[in-house]
Design an enzyme around this catalytic site. Structure first.
Site, PDB file in Angstrom:
ATOM      1  N   ASP A  60      47.679  41.369  47.269  1.00 52.93           N
ATOM      2  CA  ASP A  60      47.153  42.235  48.324  1.00 52.93           C
ATOM      3  C   ASP A  60      46.257  41.468  49.166  1.00 52.93           C
ATOM      4  O   ASP A  60      46.116  40.372  49.124  1.00 52.93           O
ATOM      5  CB  ASP A  60      46.226  43.424  47.534  1.00 52.93           C
ATOM      6  CG  ASP A  60      47.122  44.337  46.557  1.00 52.93           C
ATOM      7  OD1 ASP A  60      48.487  44.489  46.948  1.00 52.93           O
ATOM      8  OD2 ASP A  60      46.858  44.765  45.337  1.00 52.93           O
ATOM      9  N   TYR A 124      46.850  35.228  36.658  1.00 53.09           N
ATOM     10  CA  TYR A 124      45.980  35.672  37.723  1.00 53.09           C
ATOM     11  C   TYR A 124      44.576  35.433  37.285  1.00 53.09           C
ATOM     12  O   TYR A 124      44.390  35.371  35.947  1.00 53.09           O
ATOM     13  CB  TYR A 124      46.168  37.225  37.968  1.00 53.09           C
ATOM     14  CG  TYR A 124      47.728  37.725  38.318  1.00 53.09           C
ATOM     15  CD1 TYR A 124      47.870  37.779  39.777  1.00 53.09           C
ATOM     16  CD2 TYR A 124      48.592  37.767  37.423  1.00 53.09           C
ATOM     17  CE1 TYR A 124      49.134  38.467  40.042  1.00 53.09           C
ATOM     18  CE2 TYR A 124      49.932  38.282  37.696  1.00 53.09           C
ATOM     19  CZ  TYR A 124      50.139  38.545  39.004  1.00 53.09           C
ATOM     20  OH  TYR A 124      51.428  38.787  39.576  1.00 53.09           O
TER      21      TYR A 124
END
Length: 214
Positions: A60, A124
């Protein structure tokens, strides 16, 4: 008969603060995607057909990547040999300047390889900076590299205990975006590993900031 396009796997990294995310967006937006710059750089290599990057992991706006992956097909003009991995790496990095986007490696792969669907796992990292009562207290070299939640210290032991419930295969619908594009994808994911650990701040050994601990 002309040879078909050569397919390449590239690993790349970027500092995501100035981008709308990794995926391509309309070019008239104030912030565009990393993919816009990757494909713009690839077009400057003078392929005989448009190039599209098929990116493995979506990120994002404002999110960075240490090593994302993508595949792309390059068709060169008749009589032109396919790029070697090193030629492609150097050419893309040359045309990506001065953007904070870098190709880490490039290699030829088979025409059946797909960067997204052939990926085995993804990792992540989420960084929390503790001890900052106000965003103005965030050290310069930590800005845009962490989240500084307000409040006191975290109960890391309790967080580790709770994290165990996330391991395994679950429906993560409550964790995902409400965008229409997300609704078309399965919310079922398998979480193989989750670690919470205290860590030194970026360049912490080079400056004193007694009120903040990474």
């Amino acid at each position: 008969m002309a040879a078909g396009p050569a397919r390449y796997l590239v690993f790349f990294q970027y500092f995501g603060t100035r981008y709308s995310g990794v995926m391509e967006t309309k070019s008239d937006q104030a912030l565009v995607g990393v993919q816009n710059y990757l494909e713009r750089a690839a077009e400057r290599l003078k392929p005989s057909a448009p190039i599209k990057f098929h990116i493995s992991s979506r990120t994002d706006a404002g999110v960075h990547a240490l090593a994302n992956a993508a595949h792309l097909d390059i068709q060169r003009a008749p009589g032109k040999a396919p790029f070697s991995g090193q030629q492609l790496l150097q050419g893309l990095n040359h045309h990506l300047r001065p953007e904070p986007i870098r190709i880490l490696s490039a290699q030829r792969v088979s025409s059946t390889f797909h960067a997204r669907f052939c990926a085995l796992s993804r990792t992540y990292i989420y960084r929390l900076l503790l001890g900052c009562a106000h965003h103005s207290q965030i050290p310069v070299f930590e800005r845009d590299l962490c989240w500084a939640p307000a409040g006191g210290p975290l109960d890391v032991a309790a967080m580790r205990e709770a994290a165990q419930f996330l391991l395994g295969t679950h429906d993560f619908s409550s964790f995902r975006s409400l965008h229409a594009e997300a609704a078309a994808q399965s919310p079922v994911r398998t979480l193989l590993q989750l670690q919470l650990q205290p860590a030194p701040g970026f360049l912490q050994q080079h400056y004193l900031h007694r009120d903040a601990a990474g």
